[in-house]
Design a protein around this motif. Structure first.
Motif, short mmCIF file in Angstrom:
data_model
loop_
_atom_site.label_atom_id
_atom_site.label_comp_id
_atom_site.label_asym_id
_atom_site.label_seq_id
_atom_site.Cartn_x
_atom_site.Cartn_y
_atom_site.Cartn_z
N ASP A 47 0.86 -1.18 0.00
CA ASP A 47 0.00 0.00 0.00
C ASP A 47 0.90 1.23 0.00
OD1 ASP A 47 -2.22 -1.61 0.16
OD2 ASP A 47 -2.80 -1.01 2.19
N ASP A 48 0.49 2.27 -0.70
CA ASP A 48 1.21 3.55 -0.71
C ASP A 48 0.34 4.63 -0.08
OD1 ASP A 48 3.25 2.30 -2.05
OD2 ASP A 48 2.75 3.14 -4.01
N VAL A 49 0.92 5.40 0.83
CA VAL A 49 0.23 6.50 1.48
C VAL A 49 0.98 7.79 1.17
CG1 VAL A 49 -0.45 7.53 3.69
CG2 VAL A 49 -0.67 5.06 3.35
N ILE A 59 -9.40 11.04 3.53
CA ILE A 59 -8.73 10.01 2.75
C ILE A 59 -9.26 10.03 1.32
CG2 ILE A 59 -8.41 7.52 2.43
CD1 ILE A 59 -8.51 7.14 5.39
N ASN A 78 -11.08 4.39 10.02
CA ASN A 78 -9.87 3.87 9.40
C ASN A 78 -8.67 4.01 10.33
OD1 ASN A 78 -7.48 3.77 7.49
ND2 ASN A 78 -9.15 3.43 6.06
N ALA A 80 -5.64 4.31 9.64
CA ALA A 80 -4.70 5.34 9.20
C ALA A 80 -5.05 6.69 9.80
CB ALA A 80 -4.68 5.42 7.67
N LEU A 101 -4.44 7.27 -0.55
CA LEU A 101 -4.14 5.88 -0.22
C LEU A 101 -4.34 4.99 -1.44
CD1 LEU A 101 -3.56 3.61 1.80
CD2 LEU A 101 -5.94 3.78 2.58
N LYS A 103 -4.26 1.19 -2.41
CA LYS A 103 -4.26 -0.11 -1.73
C LYS A 103 -4.11 -1.25 -2.73
CE LYS A 103 -6.23 -1.37 1.89
NZ LYS A 103 -5.06 -1.30 2.78
N ASP A 117 -0.91 0.64 6.49
CA ASP A 117 -1.33 2.02 6.27
C ASP A 117 -1.05 2.89 7.50
OD1 ASP A 117 -2.29 0.99 3.89
OD2 ASP A 117 -4.39 0.95 4.55
N THR A 121 1.50 6.03 7.73
CA THR A 121 1.00 7.34 8.18
C THR A 121 1.90 7.93 9.26
OG1 THR A 121 -1.28 6.74 7.61
CG2 THR A 121 -0.97 8.51 9.21
#
Length: 309
Positions: A47-49, A59, A78, A80, A101, A103, A117, A121
């Motif tokens: 996952d990239d945040v 979000i 959530n 995050a 986000l 996913k 996540d 964060t």
């Protein structure tokens, strides 16, 4: 004279899925938790945040095609956002941040996508605002959020004890190839633990140590590692979802060295002898009607920064 507004600063962090090579579970304690002795591995599903200073907190979500966005908890629920609130309170700062986000880790599948996540964060907030939080503080905050969050920061291969939050990195020089098969039908982690308690009312107070698995990891031999994979929650999970047992049997018939329920499930993982072996298992499982079958290698890094384009 009109002064142009500066573009908001953004920070992007990538965090990996986790699997449990060993998950030993002790008897439930008076506080409702089970003592664990587990060996985690971070694998190449991510996952990239991206965090941006913003005028309100929220979000923006993008998902892989095998993930239903409706399965992602809303911002108010959530993890995050809970991580964001926690690290903001710790830092004593005001303000808001937006999380973009992306996913790709299967949702509610025993692969700690939410924990990934949350870890991302924490790291993003620290970099975005220059807080300079130490590794020790980040790990303490992570442990407040959930048992798997500290490992999501550490990555690689590691042993977890306590509730899983006491993480000790392990030296793992192997390259392991995994096939993961997520399920569109979730499986409640509390339900699996409760079923464990019903099935094993006389479980040991402390789970057995994974000595054989640690030795197998050091060997770098896939077949030896396969023989030592273990999950105390697999029996309860399969008892609740017999289809998972059928899937594991099928994956092993297709050439996997060993199949295993990932954590509390319902994702099943398969250790293969090589990348070619993993492709053969994928082909066999897709031929058997499983439309989402993923390949990932491990171990990979924990949460880490990405360069923005």
């Amino acid at each position: 004279m009109v002064t142009a507004l500066r573009s908001p600063v953004s920070v992007s962090v990538r965090a990996a899925a986790k699997i449990n090579l060993h998950l030993g579970v002790g008897a439930v304690r008076a506080d409702g938790f089970h003592p664990l002795d587990t060996v985690y591995q971070a694998i190449g599903l991510y996952d990239d945040v991206t965090m941006t200073a913003h005028h309100h907190t929220g979000i923006v979500l993008e998902t892989a095609d095998y993930i239903d966005p409706a399965d992602i908890p809303s911002a108010s629920e959530n993890i995050a956002i809970r991580a964001l609130d926690l690290v903001r309170a710790h830092s004593g700062r005001d303000g808001h941040e937006r999380l973009d986000l992306i996913k790709s880790i299967p949702v509610a599948g025993g692969m700690a996508g939410g924990s990934a996540d949350a870890a991302a964060t924490l790291l993003a907030y620290d970099r975005l605002h220059g807080c300079g939080l130490s590794d020790e503080v980040l790990l303490e905050l992570a442990a407040e959020l959930g048992s798997d969050v500290p490992f999501s920061l550490v990555g690689g291969t590691a042993r977890g004890r306590g509730r899983g939050e006491l993480v000790q990195p392990l030296d793992d020089q192997g390259t392991w190839w995994w096939v993961a098969v997520p399920s569109r039908l979730g499986l409640s982690t509390p339900d699996v633990y409760r079923h464990f308690d019903r099935l094993f009312p006389h479980a040991l107070a402390e789970p057995a140590e994974p000595a054989d698995l640690l030795s197998a990891l050091a060997s770098g031999e896939p077949l030896r590692l396969a023989r030592t994979l273990h999950n105390d929650l697999q029996g309860p999970a399969i008892d609740l979802r017999p289809d998972l047992g059928i899937l594991i049997e099928r994956g092993e018939r297709e050439g996997a060295l060993r199949g295993l329920v990932s954590g509390s499930g319902p994702t099943c993982i398969f250790l293969c002898d090589s990348l070619d072996g993993a492709h053969a298992v994928v082909a066999g499982l897709r031929g058997a009607g499983h439309d989402v079958v993923l390949i990932a290698n491990g171990p990979v890094a924990g949460a880490h920064f990405l360069e923005l384009p």
